[in-house]
Design an enzyme around this catalytic site. Sequence first.
Site, PDB file in Angstrom:
ATOM      1  N   ASP A  62      23.559 -51.478  13.661  1.00 54.89           N
ATOM      2  CA  ASP A  62      22.524 -51.356  12.635  1.00 54.89           C
ATOM      3  C   ASP A  62      21.941 -49.945  12.608  1.00 54.89           C
ATOM      4  OD1 ASP A  62      22.766 -54.050  12.000  1.00 54.89           O
ATOM      5  OD2 ASP A  62      21.193 -54.665  13.399  1.00 54.89           O
ATOM      6  N   TYR A 123      26.300 -53.989  25.582  1.00 61.34           N
ATOM      7  CA  TYR A 123      25.189 -53.156  25.130  1.00 61.34           C
ATOM      8  C   TYR A 123      24.191 -52.938  26.262  1.00 61.34           C
ATOM      9  CZ  TYR A 123      26.357 -53.719  20.135  1.00 61.34           C
ATOM     10  OH  TYR A 123      26.972 -53.679  18.908  1.00 61.34           O
TER      11      TYR A 123
END
Length: 284
Positions: A62, A123
């Site tokens: 994003d 992540y």
Amino acid sequence: MSDEVEPGSVRVRLDLAYDGKDFSGWAKQTARRTVQGEIEDALRTVTRSARTYDLTVAGRTDAGVHARGQVAHVDLPVEVWSEHGDLLLRRMAGRMAPDVRIWRVAEAPAGFNARFSALWRRYAYRISDRPGGADPLTRGHVLWHDRPLDVEAMNAASARMLGEHDFAAYCKKREGATTIRTLQKLSWVRDAESGVITGTVQADAFCHNMVRALVGAMLFVGDGRRPDPWPAQVLAAGVRDPGVHVVRPHGLTLEEVAYPADELLAARNKEARNVRTLPGGGCC
């Protein structure tokens, strides 16, 4: 769904990194600067091509999210790859802005697909709870949380979330897309010197907003606003909970994408395209 490389083309793997601060995410958009758009424009320029070669990426990040270990692929005509392959890395570096770098360019093995061949994505989310705020030199990659955090409580809550579940309560629903995922790691460690807390989040895949929603839930546990069973209770309920806060993107970095051995790439590619179901439940 077939993923055969067209005759006369070569599939090329790109390993890359970027600082997401000034990008409107990965996916190209009209009139907005994106990572995909930046790389595709540079590729078209350095190969002196009349057309754009579309990239396929392991994980669509994003706006504001960073990447250290992103992976993509592109199918290039054989003649383009033959002419430019050896010099492509250096030429791309000279054409792109310094907030995005390609570290490796190589012909991909048979069956490779940057998205569907991946086994997992890892992540990291970094947080500072220092009363005075985040270090000014790392503030673009570290979220400041204005309450002290109990890492032990966050780890207790995180352990309840592992495994294969429907993560609809932690995802922004997309039409026709499943929210079933296998969460392999969710853990928190505080660095003794800096005090920065790093959350490791690893899954076979992620749905939209999943990582940042999970982090938001764990922050509420860590600062004492929710008990440690609460995130798992939200997960079991299967619907978005207004108490789950999606944290800001700048603390999030895609660290690594893993792939199987070359001879297993095609099988993984096929497996990942299957619609997932849970025992005794629906697909989504």
